[in-house]
Design an enzyme around this catalytic site. Structure first.
Site, short mmCIF file in Angstrom:
data_model
loop_
_atom_site.label_atom_id
_atom_site.label_comp_id
_atom_site.label_asym_id
_atom_site.label_seq_id
_atom_site.Cartn_x
_atom_site.Cartn_y
_atom_site.Cartn_z
N GLU A 143 -50.98 61.28 16.69
CA GLU A 143 -51.66 61.46 17.98
C GLU A 143 -51.15 60.42 18.99
OE1 GLU A 143 -53.26 64.03 18.75
OE2 GLU A 143 -53.46 64.79 16.72
N HIS A 190 -48.45 66.53 25.70
CA HIS A 190 -48.87 66.04 24.38
C HIS A 190 -48.63 67.11 23.31
CE1 HIS A 190 -52.09 64.07 21.71
NE2 HIS A 190 -51.98 65.28 21.18
N GLU A 191 -49.09 68.34 23.59
CA GLU A 191 -48.98 69.39 22.57
C GLU A 191 -47.55 69.91 22.42
OE1 GLU A 191 -51.33 69.88 20.62
OE2 GLU A 191 -53.11 69.20 21.69
N HIS A 204 -46.27 66.68 19.94
CA HIS A 204 -46.27 67.22 18.57
C HIS A 204 -45.07 68.12 18.31
CE1 HIS A 204 -50.08 65.43 17.81
NE2 HIS A 204 -50.79 66.24 18.56
#
Length: 711
Positions: A484, A426-427, A431
């Site tokens: 997100e 995810h990070e 992103h």
């Protein structure tokens, strides 16, 4: 009877954020560095009180004055004499701990107000019987009078944060509408090159930002000085920390941050962030400033936070391997090469044990800085907060709602490891991926207009970001949740790759179980997300939970029996729900559904297609009773069976001679309270006076002005 969602239960989980072993291993210099950074973060974090609600600072000061004079144990004896039961006294302690943990009287996760779960007259009696009141009756009476009404009020508008008549905010005055917020944003965008290009190296250089300006037949007056006494403290402690910095990058970073908080310069903070990115693999990691925009109802102003953490070397090795594999994994994502950044700037990705996290709440992972121009061309850092993960996601079997009995043991076994994989993907690759198409102020494009086509339409790309436009300023109210959602989808999609799972040490059947639990966890989180939806205003109060609900709807829509969601009656005879996930269809039906949706999300984001992005995201965010699933009724079931989020107790640091001590507290509401009263002992009275003076300036009645803060 007050609806239970508006108070914190007496049995709420309170966990200690353990950093003792990591801190013990630091050198004396590193301990000093961590200490002074922590002091800066704690003082800056108090700004969140002023950023949350008009009454938060008053309540904080009231509590600090009471508990500075008497510990929770001492005050309990007073409570007994005023006729307060032990349950009611515990409810008061839980409320106080909640206010400290959330830095205000609205939940940091979900933005709903919480009030004390004991009668107002009993709390008033306790306040009046306290030693603090005996010592300063006039001041304490005035303080109680200033906040007691709002402390308990649950009028519709006060139940949640929001803009205008939808909720409470101190980012804007109460008479501001969405149109006013949009106008303020347009004005700020028009001034951005003027305001942010000035380097505030000496007092007065930023004065040109201030003054009165005419814009679209409206007069804007720009002032500065919000949170000045707190920012002075932050700057002072950052300067103290400089003496213990490990290298030149750290020294310059702190210098720029200090300048930013002294003069209100965004450019100085960006410059500090550049030095921060260059400071690769430090033993003591930190970041500080007005960072995340989740709680601004317009979605662009940053809330203050500061964290200081120590690197966990063993865990960080796994993340380093993931970074090394990033260039192999990025092409696996479902969008064309032109929609990916020109070069992947390999970031630091470390697992950290948090020593201090000041602000409204503590996340599990972070990808920063949030400045798009720096992320796109200069890089970013990822951190996973290991000691937060360790306690936040520990679950008891009897509290595992909405799962089949046969899934529960597997879920408990693999929830932690699967979440670690999800946070990493995810990070770093969520992103950290994806290009924004931009035409700069000089008219230059960062993509080839003649060649790049939109994979959704087959037509040439026809929209992009211009000049000073950013993702947040364009997509405003949906930007946080949409991003997100994109990052969560990347995690679901890439966790299907065997190479990713083996980086984290998962092979064979274990790897398959990790995938299953990661997807099951996401589907369950989508259902749990309904707690954070306000039916009356048809609005979402939490970006991540809205994102997970959107993903649940996408996977339900995929059909073919991939996800099952049915309403059932629980063993207690009350409404319940049951989630199922067909593990044999994750790699086919599930993967295809996320592939299609993720591609759409990235294309709409890259091309600045606000209209298309809003239409898509709003469609899947809809909570209705007209589809195959009655989400309105399911929301009631979720509220009936919800569990309060844990609160964290954090240690303090204290200089003792030439060394720094770590002061730990017990894992209880009383321990959390003591940590805060001891945190600000040195200058408590002055600090409290400053907080009371710094409250949000409301528009006098009869005046037609509007106030919009800009962080």
């Amino acid at each position: 009877m007050v609806d239970s969602q508006y108070y914190l239960p007496n049995e709420i989980g309170v966990a200690s954020l353990d950093c003792s072993e990591a801190f013990r291993l630091l050198s004396p210099q590193e301990k000093m560095y961590a200490h002074y950074l922590s002091r800066a973060a704690w003082y800056g974090g108090l700004a969140v009180l002023l950023q949350t609600s008009p009454e938060s600072a008053d309540i904080f000061v009231l509590l600090q004055r009471i508990f500075r004079k008497q510990t929770p144990a001492q005050l309990e004896q007073v409570a007994t004499t005023t006729g307060i039961s032990s349950e009611e006294y515990q409810a008061f302690l839980v409320y106080a701990a909640g206010l400290y943990a959330n830095m205000g009287n609205y939940k940091s996760f979900g933005d709903t107000k919480f009030i004390p779960n004991l009668p107002k007259d009993k709390l008033k009696a306790l306040v009046k019987a306290s030693q603090a009141f005996q010592d300063q009756p006039t001041e304490m009476e005035a303080l109680w009078d200033s906040c007691s009404c709002l402390l308990y009020s649950l009028e519709d508008r006060q139940k949640q944060l929001g803009l205008g008549d939808k909720g409470i905010t101190t980012y804007f005055s109460g008479n501001c509408s969405l149109e006013d917020a949009e106008m303020a944003q347009k004005f700020l965008d028009s001034k951005v090159s003027h305001i942010h290009s000035r380097y505030c190296t000496v007092e007065g250089e930023c004065e040109s930002c201030c003054g009165s300006f005419n814009f679209e037949d409206k007069e804007f007056t720009v002032k500065r000085g919000d949170y000045a006494p707190l920012m002075e403290k932050v700057s002072y402690y950052l300067q103290q920390a400089q003496a213990y910095a490990a290298n030149e990058n750290q020294r310059k970073m702190l210098e720029e941050y200090s300048r930013s908080f002294t003069f209100g310069s965004v450019d100085a903070h960006k410059e500090g962030s550049r030095y921060w990115i260059k400071d690769k693999g430090p033993i003591v990691e930190s970041y500080i400033g007005f960072i995340e925009s989740y709680r601004d109802p317009f979605g662009s102003r940053g809330e203050f936070e500061g964290f200081i953490a120590v690197v966990n070397k063993a865990m960080s090795e796994r993340f380093a391997k993931l970074v090394s594999s990033a260039e192999v994994l990025l092409p696996e994502l479902p969008w064309p090469r032109e929609f990916e950044k020109d070069t992947f700037l390999k970031p630091d990705f470390t697992s950290l044990d948090v020593l201090t996290f000041a602000g409204s709440g503590i996340p599990a992972g972070i990808n920063i800085p949030n400045y798009d121009d720096i992320r796109q061309s200069e890089g970013f850092k990822n951190v996973s907060l290991g000691n937060v993960l360790a306690v936040a996601y520990a679950t008891q079997k009897d509290k595992l709602t909405f799962l089949q009995e046969e899934d529960k043991d597997l879920f408990i076994k693999w929830k932690g490891p699967s979440f670690e994989v999800q946070v990493g993907l995810h990070e770093l690759l969520g992103h950290g991926s994806g290009k924004l198409f931009v035409q700069d102020d000089m008219g230059k494009f960062n993509f080839d207009q003649s060649k790049v086509t939109n994979p959704e339409t087959g037509e040439p790309v026809s929209s992009w970001y211009r000049g000073s436009e950013t993702w947040d300023s364009k997509f405003s109210t949906i930007a946080s949740s949409y991003e997100e959602c994109r990052a969560e989808c990347v995690g679901l999609y890439l966790c299907l790759i065997k190479q990713v799972l083996s980086i984290f040490g998962h092979e064979g059947q274990d790897a398959e179980d990790v995938v299953y639990v990661n997807w099951l966890s996401m589907v369950r989180a989508g259902l749990l997300g309904l707690e954070f939806y306000t039916a009356e205003s048809k609005s979402w109060r939490q970006a991540h939970m809205q994102a997970r609900f959107v993903i649940l709807r996408v996977l339900l829509e995929a059909g073919e029996g991939l996800v099952g969601l049915e309403e059932v009656t629980g063993q207690d005879g009350k409404p319940d729900a049951r989630i199922t996930l067909d593990r044999s269809k994750i790699h086919t039906v599930g993967k295809n559904a996320i592939h299609r949706f993720l591609c759409k999300l990235q294309v709409l984001k890259a091309t600045a297609d606000v209209e298309g992005g809003r239409a898509l995201y709003d469609l899947y965010s809809t909570v209705d009773d007209g589809s195959a699933h009655n989400f309105v009724r399911l929301r009631e079931t979720v509220l009936l069976r919800k569990e309060a989020r844990k609160m964290f107790v954090q240690a303090n640091t204290r200089v003792s001679g030439d060394s720094v001590e770590l002061v730990d507290y017990e894992s209880s509401a009383a321990g959390l309270i003591r940590s805060f009263t001891e945190r600000f002992q040195d200058d408590a009275e002055q600090l409290e006076a400053d907080l009371l003076d710094a409250k949000f300036e409301e528009i006098p009645s009869g005046r037609s002005g509007r106030i919009a803060r800009h962080q």
